[in-house]
Design a protein around this motif. Sequence first.
Motif, short mmCIF file in Angstrom:
data_model
loop_
_atom_site.label_atom_id
_atom_site.label_comp_id
_atom_site.label_asym_id
_atom_site.label_seq_id
_atom_site.Cartn_x
_atom_site.Cartn_y
_atom_site.Cartn_z
N LYS A 112 32.69 68.57 56.59
CA LYS A 112 34.05 68.33 56.13
C LYS A 112 34.52 69.56 55.36
O LYS A 112 33.73 70.21 54.66
CB LYS A 112 34.12 67.10 55.23
N GLN A 113 35.81 69.83 55.47
CA GLN A 113 36.35 71.04 54.85
C GLN A 113 37.67 70.72 54.15
O GLN A 113 38.57 70.16 54.76
CB GLN A 113 36.56 72.11 55.93
N ASP A 114 37.78 71.09 52.88
CA ASP A 114 39.03 70.98 52.12
C ASP A 114 39.44 72.38 51.69
O ASP A 114 38.63 73.11 51.10
CB ASP A 114 38.84 70.11 50.88
N ILE A 115 40.70 72.73 51.96
CA ILE A 115 41.21 74.04 51.56
C ILE A 115 42.41 73.86 50.64
O ILE A 115 43.35 73.11 50.97
CB ILE A 115 41.63 74.89 52.78
N TYR A 116 42.39 74.56 49.52
CA TYR A 116 43.52 74.59 48.60
C TYR A 116 44.04 76.02 48.63
O TYR A 116 43.39 76.94 48.12
CB TYR A 116 43.07 74.18 47.20
N GLY A 117 45.19 76.21 49.26
CA GLY A 117 45.66 77.57 49.52
C GLY A 117 47.02 77.87 48.92
O GLY A 117 47.86 76.98 48.74
N VAL A 118 47.25 79.15 48.64
CA VAL A 118 48.54 79.65 48.17
C VAL A 118 48.82 80.96 48.90
O VAL A 118 47.90 81.76 49.13
CB VAL A 118 48.55 79.84 46.64
N ALA A 119 50.09 81.18 49.25
CA ALA A 119 50.47 82.39 49.98
C ALA A 119 51.74 82.98 49.39
O ALA A 119 52.65 82.26 48.99
CB ALA A 119 50.68 82.08 51.46
N ARG A 173 56.86 92.18 58.03
CA ARG A 173 56.34 91.16 57.14
C ARG A 173 55.06 91.62 56.47
O ARG A 173 54.23 92.29 57.10
CB ARG A 173 56.05 89.88 57.95
N LEU A 174 54.88 91.25 55.19
CA LEU A 174 53.64 91.47 54.47
C LEU A 174 53.22 90.14 53.85
O LEU A 174 54.06 89.44 53.26
CB LEU A 174 53.82 92.52 53.37
N MET A 175 51.92 89.79 54.00
CA MET A 175 51.44 88.48 53.55
C MET A 175 50.18 88.66 52.70
O MET A 175 49.32 89.50 53.00
CB MET A 175 51.13 87.58 54.74
N LEU A 176 50.07 87.83 51.67
CA LEU A 176 48.88 87.76 50.83
C LEU A 176 48.58 86.29 50.60
O LEU A 176 49.46 85.54 50.16
CB LEU A 176 49.13 88.47 49.50
N ASN A 177 47.35 85.84 50.93
CA ASN A 177 47.01 84.45 50.66
C ASN A 177 45.59 84.30 50.12
O ASN A 177 44.70 85.11 50.40
CB ASN A 177 47.25 83.53 51.85
N TYR A 178 45.43 83.25 49.33
CA TYR A 178 44.14 82.92 48.72
C TYR A 178 43.82 81.46 49.02
O TYR A 178 44.70 80.59 48.99
CB TYR A 178 44.19 83.13 47.21
N GLY A 179 42.56 81.19 49.32
CA GLY A 179 42.13 79.83 49.57
C GLY A 179 40.80 79.52 48.92
O GLY A 179 39.85 80.33 49.00
N HIS A 180 40.73 78.37 48.28
CA HIS A 180 39.46 77.85 47.77
C HIS A 180 39.00 76.77 48.75
O HIS A 180 39.67 75.76 48.93
CB HIS A 180 39.66 77.25 46.37
N VAL A 181 37.87 77.02 49.40
CA VAL A 181 37.41 76.18 50.50
C VAL A 181 36.17 75.41 50.06
O VAL A 181 35.15 76.02 49.67
CB VAL A 181 37.08 77.02 51.76
N VAL A 182 36.24 74.08 50.11
CA VAL A 182 35.15 73.21 49.68
C VAL A 182 34.55 72.52 50.90
O VAL A 182 35.28 71.92 51.71
CB VAL A 182 35.65 72.16 48.67
N TYR A 183 33.21 72.58 51.03
CA TYR A 183 32.51 71.98 52.17
C TYR A 183 31.60 70.84 51.73
O TYR A 183 31.00 70.88 50.65
CB TYR A 183 31.66 73.04 52.89
#
Length: 454
Positions: free
Chosen positions: A400-407, A417-427
Motif C-alpha cells: 500500500k502506498q500513501d503520498i502527501y504531495g505539494v507542487a 513551464r517550470l515545476m517543483l514538487n515534493y512528496g512524502h511517500v508512506v508504504y
Amino acid sequence: MTVRHLKLSSAPLAMIAVWAAPAAAQDAAVADELARMRAQMAAMADRIDTLEAQLASAKMETQAAPPAAAGGDAKQASTAEWKGAPELTGSDGWSFKPRGRIQLDAGSVSAPDGFSDSGLGFGSELRRAFIGVEGEIPGGFGYRAEVDVAASAVEITDLYITYSPSDAVTLTAGNHKPFWGLEEMTSDLFVSFTERAALNTAFGYERRLGLSASYSAGPFVAQGGVFTDNVADLNDDGNNFWSLDGRLVFAPKIGDGQMHVGGSVHWRDLNDGADSVRYRVRPFIHTPDVRFADTGAISARRETGYGLEAAYIQGPFHATGEAHWQRVDRPGAIADPTFFGGYAEAGMFLTRGDTRGYRGGAFDRVKPANPVGEGGFGAVQVNLRYDFLDLIDAGVVGGKQDIYGVALVWTPTDFTRLMLNYGHVVYDRAALATASGDRSYAVDAVGVRAQVDF
C-alpha cells in the motif's frame, strides 16, 4: 473735285470688302473644326472613364477568384498562424503543423533506513522528447503522427487518422488512448505534478492500437472503442489481447465555474490465461528505477476496470479527484483480486487573472494573463495532493502506498513551464524489504522539470 474724290475713296473700301469676305468664311470654318475637335475629345474622355471603370472591376474579380493553375485547377490561397509553431492552412481544407515537446527532469528519492539500492538518490533524465506533425485533410479527415526520441530507441506515441462526419462526432483509427480517466486523458503538458497519480501508471494506462468514436454535444461527452496492444508491442509474443473501453462525461458551466463528473469502464481479454499482468509504480517521480509497490507477475485471463472522476474550476481555484477499481480474473480456482487507486487534489493560482484550462473532458493549457515577454511574470500555481494505492488483495501482496504531495508550477508563457514538487511517500507491506526485513517505511522524493512545447 468732289466726285473724283468720292471715286478714289470707294476703291479701298471695295478691296477691304473683297478680302473680308474670305476671312470671315475662314474664321467660321476654323470655329466649326474646333467645335468638332472638342466634341471628339469629350467623347474620348468618356471612353477613357469607361475603360478605367472596366479595368477596376476586372481587378476586383481577379482578386476575389483564385487564379487558374496548370491543368485548369484553381490554386487555393493559404494562410499561416503561429501556435507555438507555424500552422499552414489552405482554403481547400488542408492544414499542416509541426508539433513537439521537451521535458527535462531531475530529482532525488531518499532510501528507507537499512535499505541500499543504487537506483535511489539523485537522478536526471530527458523525460520526453516528442516530435511529430498533425493537420486536417479535405472531407473531414485529420491526422497525427508523433514519436518519442528521449530513449535510445524511437517510440511511437500518437499515430492515427480521424474522420469527423459532423462537428459532434469523431472517429479515430490508430494508436491512441483508450479513454482512461480525467488525468490520463489530460496531456502530460498540462498536469499539476511532474507525474500523474499512481493509479495511472500502476494499472497500465497507455496508448493502444484501436478504433474508437467520440460524441460531444453541449456539456456531454461520450467515448468508446475497441483496442488491442500498444503498436510497439504487437506480435511480441504472439499473444495480442483485445479490449472494450468507454467513458462518459458531464461537464456543465455553473455560473463562472466549470464542473466535471464522469466515469469509465474497461474490459480486456487476455486469451484465457495465456498471459499475465503486473501492477507497479515508482515512488512519486520517474528518475529512480525502483518500485516499492509491485504485485509481481499475476496469471490472468482478463481485467475489468471501473473509474470515477470529478473536478471543479472556479477562477484561480481548482479541485479534482479520481477513484479506480481494477479486478483481475485469474485462471482455475485462484481467488480474483481487486486493487484500488485514487487521489484528491486542490490547487490555487497566486497570480491575478490566471485559471486552469479545460476543454473536451480534460484539463487544457494554462495561458498566463500576463506572460513573460509582455511585461508580466507569467502564472504561478500551488497544488496539494493526497494519492493512495492499494495492491493487496486475495493473496497478492504488492503493498500500500500513501503520498502527501505539494507542487509549485511556474508557467512563464503559453508554451513554457517550470515545476517543483515534493512528496512524502508512506508504504505498508511494500514489495521491497529493508536489511532487517521491514516492509513498512517512508521515503521522501523531490522532483523538478523544465518544459517547452510547440
